[in-house]
Design an enzyme around this catalytic site. Structure first.
Site, short mmCIF file in Angstrom:
data_model
loop_
_atom_site.label_atom_id
_atom_site.label_comp_id
_atom_site.label_asym_id
_atom_site.label_seq_id
_atom_site.Cartn_x
_atom_site.Cartn_y
_atom_site.Cartn_z
N ILE A 26 6.77 87.59 13.14
CA ILE A 26 7.87 88.55 13.02
C ILE A 26 7.34 89.95 12.70
O ILE A 26 7.82 90.95 13.25
CB ILE A 26 8.84 88.07 11.92
CG1 ILE A 26 9.51 86.77 12.36
CG2 ILE A 26 9.89 89.14 11.60
CD1 ILE A 26 10.15 85.97 11.22
N TYR A 180 9.18 77.58 -1.68
CA TYR A 180 9.51 78.57 -0.65
C TYR A 180 10.94 79.07 -0.83
O TYR A 180 11.19 80.29 -0.84
CB TYR A 180 9.34 77.92 0.74
CG TYR A 180 9.69 78.88 1.86
CD1 TYR A 180 8.84 79.93 2.18
CD2 TYR A 180 10.87 78.74 2.59
CE1 TYR A 180 9.15 80.82 3.20
CE2 TYR A 180 11.20 79.62 3.61
CZ TYR A 180 10.33 80.66 3.91
OH TYR A 180 10.66 81.55 4.92
N1 LIG Z 1 9.58 81.92 11.20
C1 LIG Z 1 10.76 81.65 10.68
O1 LIG Z 1 11.53 80.83 11.21
C2 LIG Z 1 11.22 82.35 9.43
C3 LIG Z 1 12.54 82.10 8.97
C4 LIG Z 1 12.99 82.76 7.84
C5 LIG Z 1 12.15 83.65 7.19
N2 LIG Z 1 10.89 83.87 7.64
C6 LIG Z 1 10.04 84.82 6.89
O2 LIG Z 1 9.48 85.74 7.80
C7 LIG Z 1 8.28 86.27 7.27
C8 LIG Z 1 7.22 86.27 8.34
O3 LIG Z 1 6.98 84.94 8.75
P1 LIG Z 1 6.50 84.54 10.23
O4 LIG Z 1 7.44 83.51 10.70
O5 LIG Z 1 6.25 85.74 11.05
O6 LIG Z 1 5.12 83.80 9.86
P2 LIG Z 1 3.65 83.92 10.48
O7 LIG Z 1 3.69 83.94 11.95
O8 LIG Z 1 2.88 82.84 9.80
O9 LIG Z 1 3.15 85.34 9.99
C9 LIG Z 1 2.91 85.57 8.62
C10 LIG Z 1 2.17 86.86 8.46
O10 LIG Z 1 1.84 87.02 7.06
C11 LIG Z 1 0.43 87.19 6.95
N3 LIG Z 1 -0.10 86.63 5.71
C12 LIG Z 1 -0.11 85.33 5.33
N4 LIG Z 1 -0.74 85.19 4.16
C13 LIG Z 1 -1.14 86.43 3.79
C14 LIG Z 1 -1.85 86.95 2.69
N5 LIG Z 1 -2.30 86.16 1.70
N6 LIG Z 1 -2.08 88.28 2.63
C15 LIG Z 1 -1.67 89.10 3.61
N7 LIG Z 1 -0.98 88.66 4.69
C16 LIG Z 1 -0.74 87.35 4.78
C17 LIG Z 1 -0.14 86.46 8.15
O11 LIG Z 1 -1.48 86.85 8.37
P3 LIG Z 1 -2.46 85.94 9.34
O12 LIG Z 1 -2.11 86.39 10.73
O13 LIG Z 1 -3.81 86.34 8.89
O14 LIG Z 1 -2.14 84.52 9.08
C18 LIG Z 1 0.84 86.90 9.22
O15 LIG Z 1 0.58 88.23 9.62
C19 LIG Z 1 7.95 85.43 6.05
O16 LIG Z 1 8.31 86.14 4.88
C20 LIG Z 1 8.85 84.21 6.20
O17 LIG Z 1 9.21 83.66 4.94
C21 LIG Z 1 10.40 83.24 8.74
#
Ligand SMILES: NC(=O)c1ccc[n+]([C@@H]2O[C@H](COP(=O)([O-])OP(=O)(O)OC[C@H]3O[C@@H](n4cnc5c(N)ncnc54)[C@H](OP(=O)(O)O)[C@@H]3O)[C@@H](O)[C@H]2O)c1
Length: 310
Positions: A26, A180
């Site tokens: 995202i 979470y």
């Molecule tokens: N996907 C869903 O369905 C969903 C639904 C509701 C809410 N969300 C929220 O949306 C947000 C983004 O999630 P996403 O779905 O895009 O997940 P994602 O694809 O796993 O991306 C997560 C991002 O956070 C970075 N990250 C993880 N650990 C980190 C750390 N220790 N320090 C710095 N950066 C770090 C990752 O870096 P790397 O690339 O190095 O791993 C990546 O850029 C989160 O807050 C999640 O709770 C997601």
């Protein structure tokens, strides 16, 4: 992404946007949308240099606008958040949008280098620490009729939270989904509590649910994570669609008011009963102080005083 009318100037023209978790999912999709929306500078915060730089290269190739900069930090570590904030303050004296987005799900309990449960550290404490450390550039960027914006990516999962303020790091009764959900409720509480302390004419603070989105979220949890991803992918929207509400909140006039609100699909939405409870939001604010070893009220008041002093 639905752009505003073609006759209007691009809504983020001249603005500086910082987005965490921008190497993937995202955050990466939102960063691309911020560039398309005309931002003068988009700072991609990632934890891995090569991956974050590859995302930046891809965004420049897709948009034709070389306005992205990379900053690298492990946001689960307090020293790295502090160092990141110091670099951002030095390089960007005015920040118009801060998108707190980096987050994760950890099915097994783990501790960060600071000895804090990792879900709480990354998903909640990093949002708080980074935002408070960037209040000076956020306040500096505020203009009459154009408040700056702090956006906290939460989740509908907050509705399943069971928070025990006596044990926020879940030393007892850890479950990955519980940790979470609790952290995502904390995102909503933080947005509400911070909004109460800032002048909404200067800074608005929102939380949001992006949808169930096809990303790498939860994948790093062994076979259980891959199975979870497989199930989620059956019902997920794409990353660009998942970034839409986050990108929209960065510029939409409708989102320049109602500070402290929770948004889903560009719509102001009622969070859970706990999420709408300001007493609980205040309790979370105090517990967060204790975990971060600071007095956030003093930090906010000092930043406001510096801003008034000009
Ligand atoms: N996907 C869903 O369905 C969903 C639904 C509701 C809410 N969300 C929220 O949306 C947000 C983004 O999630 P996403 O779905 O895009 O997940 P994602 O694809 O796993 O991306 C997560 C991002 O956070 C970075 N990250 C993880 N650990 C980190 C750390 N220790 N320090 C710095 N950066 C770090 C990752 O870096 P790397 O690339 O190095 O791993 C990546 O850029 C989160 O807050 C999640 O709770 C997601």
């Amino acid at each position: 992404m639905a752009l505003p009318s073609s006759a209007a100037p691009l809504p983020l023209a001249g603005k500086t946007v910082v987005v965490t978790g921008a190497s993937d999912g995202i955050g990466r999709a939102a960063a691309e949308q911020f560039v398309t929306l005309g931002a003068a500078t988009v700072v991609l915060v990632g934890r891995r240099a090569a991956k974050t730089e590859a995302a930046a290269t891809g965004i420049v190739a897709a948009t034709g606008r070389p306005v992205v900069h990379c900053e690298i930090a492990d946001l689960s570590r307090r020293d790295e958040v502090a160092a990141l904030a110091a670099r951002l303050r030095a390089r960007h004296p005015a920040i118009h949008v801060l998108a707190n987005n980096a987050g994760g799900l950890f099915l097994d309990r783990g501790l960060t280098a600071d000895g804090i449960e990792q879900t709480l550290a990354l998903n909640h404490l990093a949002y708080v620490q980074l935002t408070l450390a960037l209040l000076d550039p956020l306040l500096a960027a505020a203009a009459p009729g154009a408040p700056t914006r702090v956006l906290c990516v939460s989740s509908r999962a907050h509705r399943n939270a069971r928070v025990d303020f006596g044990d926020l790091p879940l030393a007892r009764g850890y479950g990955g989904w519980r940790a979470y959900a609790n952290s995502k409720l904390c995102n909503i509480w933080f947005a509400r509590a911070l909004a109460r302390r800032l002048d909404p004419a200067q800074v608005v603070v929102h939380s949001l649910h992006p949808g169930v989105v096809r990303t790498r979220f939860a994948e790093d949890n062994g076979p259980a994570g891959r199975l979870l991803r497989w199930v989620m992918d059956r019902v997920s929207i794409g990353a660009a669609e998942g970034a839409d509400t986050l990108a929209w909140l960065a510029w939409a006039p409708d989102a320049a008011r109602d500070s402290g609100s929770y948004w889903v699909r560009r719509t102001r939405t009622q969070p859970s009963r706990a999420g709408a409870d300001d007493d609980l939001a205040e309790q979370c604010w105090r517990e967060t102080d204790a975990l971060l070893g600071m007095d956030a009220n003093v930090v906010v008041a000092a930043a406001r005083a510096r801003s008034l002093a000009g």
